[in-house]
Design a protein around this motif. Structure first.
Motif, mmCIF file in Angstrom:
data_model
loop_
_atom_site.group_PDB
_atom_site.id
_atom_site.type_symbol
_atom_site.label_atom_id
_atom_site.label_comp_id
_atom_site.label_asym_id
_atom_site.label_seq_id
_atom_site.Cartn_x
_atom_site.Cartn_y
_atom_site.Cartn_z
ATOM 1 N N LYS A 47 0.839 -1.200 0.000
ATOM 2 C CA LYS A 47 0.000 0.000 0.000
ATOM 3 C C LYS A 47 0.873 1.248 0.000
ATOM 4 C CE LYS A 47 -3.987 -2.039 2.241
ATOM 5 N NZ LYS A 47 -4.831 -2.062 3.442
ATOM 6 N N ALA A 48 0.403 2.275 -0.675
ATOM 7 C CA ALA A 48 1.191 3.504 -0.818
ATOM 8 C C ALA A 48 1.212 4.340 0.457
ATOM 9 C CB ALA A 48 0.640 4.332 -1.966
ATOM 10 N N PHE A 49 0.117 4.370 1.196
ATOM 11 C CA PHE A 49 0.052 5.215 2.385
ATOM 12 C C PHE A 49 0.103 4.348 3.634
ATOM 13 C CE2 PHE A 49 -2.392 7.581 5.638
ATOM 14 C CZ PHE A 49 -1.537 8.666 5.763
ATOM 15 N N HIS A 50 1.108 4.570 4.470
ATOM 16 C CA HIS A 50 1.274 3.790 5.694
ATOM 17 C C HIS A 50 0.915 4.596 6.931
ATOM 18 C CE1 HIS A 50 3.190 0.909 3.125
ATOM 19 N NE2 HIS A 50 4.103 1.787 2.764
ATOM 20 N N GLY A 51 0.661 5.858 6.763
ATOM 21 C CA GLY A 51 0.325 6.721 7.874
ATOM 22 C C GLY A 51 1.321 7.860 7.992
ATOM 23 N N LEU A 52 1.216 8.578 9.078
ATOM 24 C CA LEU A 52 2.086 9.708 9.365
ATOM 25 C C LEU A 52 3.404 9.189 9.939
ATOM 26 C CD1 LEU A 52 2.291 12.813 9.573
ATOM 27 C CD2 LEU A 52 1.260 12.610 11.838
ATOM 28 N N ARG A 53 4.528 9.555 9.323
ATOM 29 C CA ARG A 53 5.856 9.117 9.780
ATOM 30 C C ARG A 53 6.253 9.881 11.025
ATOM 31 N NH1 ARG A 53 9.450 10.631 4.878
ATOM 32 N NH2 ARG A 53 7.976 12.292 5.074
ATOM 33 N N THR A 57 11.208 6.835 7.578
ATOM 34 C CA THR A 57 11.649 7.118 6.227
ATOM 35 C C THR A 57 10.684 6.422 5.273
ATOM 36 O OG1 THR A 57 13.939 7.138 6.983
ATOM 37 C CG2 THR A 57 13.578 6.900 4.613
ATOM 38 N N ALA A 58 10.237 7.138 4.261
ATOM 39 C CA ALA A 58 9.364 6.537 3.247
ATOM 40 C C ALA A 58 9.800 7.027 1.876
ATOM 41 C CB ALA A 58 7.912 6.885 3.506
ATOM 42 N N ILE A 59 10.275 6.095 1.074
ATOM 43 C CA ILE A 59 10.629 6.368 -0.318
ATOM 44 C C ILE A 59 9.775 5.399 -1.136
ATOM 45 C CG2 ILE A 59 12.457 6.459 -2.036
ATOM 46 C CD1 ILE A 59 14.438 6.652 0.397
ATOM 47 N N PRO A 60 8.648 5.877 -1.693
ATOM 48 C CA PRO A 60 7.698 4.990 -2.373
ATOM 49 C C PRO A 60 8.375 4.057 -3.379
ATOM 50 C CG PRO A 60 6.785 7.185 -2.208
ATOM 51 C CD PRO A 60 8.216 7.274 -1.749
ATOM 52 N N GLY A 61 8.047 2.782 -3.265
ATOM 53 C CA GLY A 61 8.596 1.768 -4.158
ATOM 54 C C GLY A 61 10.006 1.326 -3.819
ATOM 55 N N VAL A 62 10.609 1.950 -2.799
ATOM 56 C CA VAL A 62 11.995 1.618 -2.437
ATOM 57 C C VAL A 62 12.096 1.137 -0.999
ATOM 58 C CG1 VAL A 62 14.351 2.511 -2.213
ATOM 59 C CG2 VAL A 62 12.894 3.296 -4.092
ATOM 60 N N LEU A 63 11.563 1.915 -0.051
ATOM 61 C CA LEU A 63 11.754 1.614 1.368
ATOM 62 C C LEU A 63 10.706 2.309 2.217
ATOM 63 C CD1 LEU A 63 13.572 0.755 3.872
ATOM 64 C CD2 LEU A 63 14.678 2.967 3.579
ATOM 65 N N THR A 64 10.212 1.589 3.210
ATOM 66 C CA THR A 64 9.405 2.164 4.277
ATOM 67 C C THR A 64 10.029 1.674 5.575
ATOM 68 O OG1 THR A 64 7.414 2.056 2.920
ATOM 69 C CG2 THR A 64 7.103 2.351 5.277
ATOM 70 N N ALA A 65 10.443 2.608 6.439
ATOM 71 C CA ALA A 65 11.105 2.224 7.686
ATOM 72 C C ALA A 65 10.772 3.220 8.777
ATOM 73 C CB ALA A 65 12.616 2.154 7.480
ATOM 74 N N GLY A 66 10.469 2.717 9.960
ATOM 75 C CA GLY A 66 10.220 3.571 11.109
ATOM 76 C C GLY A 66 8.827 3.416 11.668
ATOM 77 N N SER A 67 8.420 4.416 12.454
ATOM 78 C CA SER A 67 7.129 4.411 13.136
ATOM 79 C C SER A 67 6.119 5.236 12.348
ATOM 80 C CB SER A 67 7.288 5.022 14.530
ATOM 81 O OG SER A 67 8.174 4.253 15.306
ATOM 82 N N PHE A 68 4.934 4.664 12.177
ATOM 83 C CA PHE A 68 3.879 5.318 11.418
ATOM 84 C C PHE A 68 2.579 5.265 12.214
ATOM 85 C CE2 PHE A 68 7.094 4.370 8.410
ATOM 86 C CZ PHE A 68 6.984 5.301 7.389
ATOM 87 N N LEU A 69 1.867 6.389 12.223
ATOM 88 C CA LEU A 69 0.593 6.501 12.921
ATOM 89 C C LEU A 69 -0.523 6.594 11.884
ATOM 90 C CD1 LEU A 69 -1.005 6.937 15.565
ATOM 91 C CD2 LEU A 69 -0.556 9.389 15.301
ATOM 92 N N LYS A 70 -1.468 5.665 11.981
ATOM 93 C CA LYS A 70 -2.593 5.644 11.041
ATOM 94 C C LYS A 70 -3.833 5.182 11.795
ATOM 95 C CE LYS A 70 -3.969 3.653 6.585
ATOM 96 N NZ LYS A 70 -3.552 2.716 5.536
ATOM 97 N N SER A 71 -4.896 5.952 11.693
ATOM 98 C CA SER A 71 -6.173 5.635 12.339
ATOM 99 C C SER A 71 -6.002 5.415 13.842
ATOM 100 C CB SER A 71 -6.813 4.405 11.693
ATOM 101 O OG SER A 71 -7.029 4.630 10.320
ATOM 102 N N GLY A 72 -5.121 6.198 14.454
ATOM 103 C CA GLY A 72 -4.927 6.121 15.900
ATOM 104 C C GLY A 72 -4.076 4.966 16.380
ATOM 105 N N GLU A 73 -3.491 4.196 15.461
ATOM 106 C CA GLU A 73 -2.659 3.055 15.851
ATOM 107 C C GLU A 73 -1.269 3.207 15.273
ATOM 108 O OE1 GLU A 73 -4.566 -0.623 14.838
ATOM 109 O OE2 GLU A 73 -5.995 -0.420 16.478
#
Length: 127
Positions: A47-53, A57-73
């Motif tokens: 999925k393209a959107f993982h939440g608020l970083r 680090t988020a580089i679409p199609g390359v890397l998603t790393a770290g803490s993300f907040l989405k829908s309160g979780e």
């Protein structure tokens, strides 16, 4: 990339290489009693959107790393290739899920699931 280590009491996700810097952490350790499930899930990881970083680090199609907040979780991510991602669901923890890329997702899922089954059956039999 990450490695997942599991014992009868703990699950540890070890973030490797430069991802430790990009994810702002090197190891996450969770009591095994707080792990509810592990699945291989390329759909969720792609999925393209993982939440608020926060931080991450988020580089679409390359890397998603770290803490993300989405829908309160909160969710922890360390994924390069969605096809190698496993999703570890948690209760009573800061993160509701850990989404990490591993070398062999099927083997990781089976290894963690086997320990979860073993611990669950031991606790129901009065260990």
């Amino acid at each position: 990339m990450a490695t997942v280590e599991v014992t009868d009491e703990l699950l540890a996700v070890h973030v490797t290489g430069v991802d430790r810097i990009l994810a702002f952490t090197s190891t996450i350790t969770i009591p095994l009693a707080h792990v509810t499930a592990i699945t291989q899930d390329a759909t969720e990881a792609a999925k393209a959107f993982h939440g608020l970083r926060l931080p991450g680090t988020a580089i679409p199609g390359v890397l998603t790393a770290g803490s993300f907040l989405k829908s309160g979780e909160w969710t922890f991510w360390d994924v390069h290739d969605p096809g190698n991602a496993v999703v570890i669901s948690l209760i009573h923890e800061h993160y509701s899920q850990l989404v990490v890329g591993v070398d062999d997702p099927a083997t990781t899922v089976e290894a963690v699931s086997a320990v979860l089954r073993k611990v669950s059956s031991a606790s129901t039999s009065g260990r």
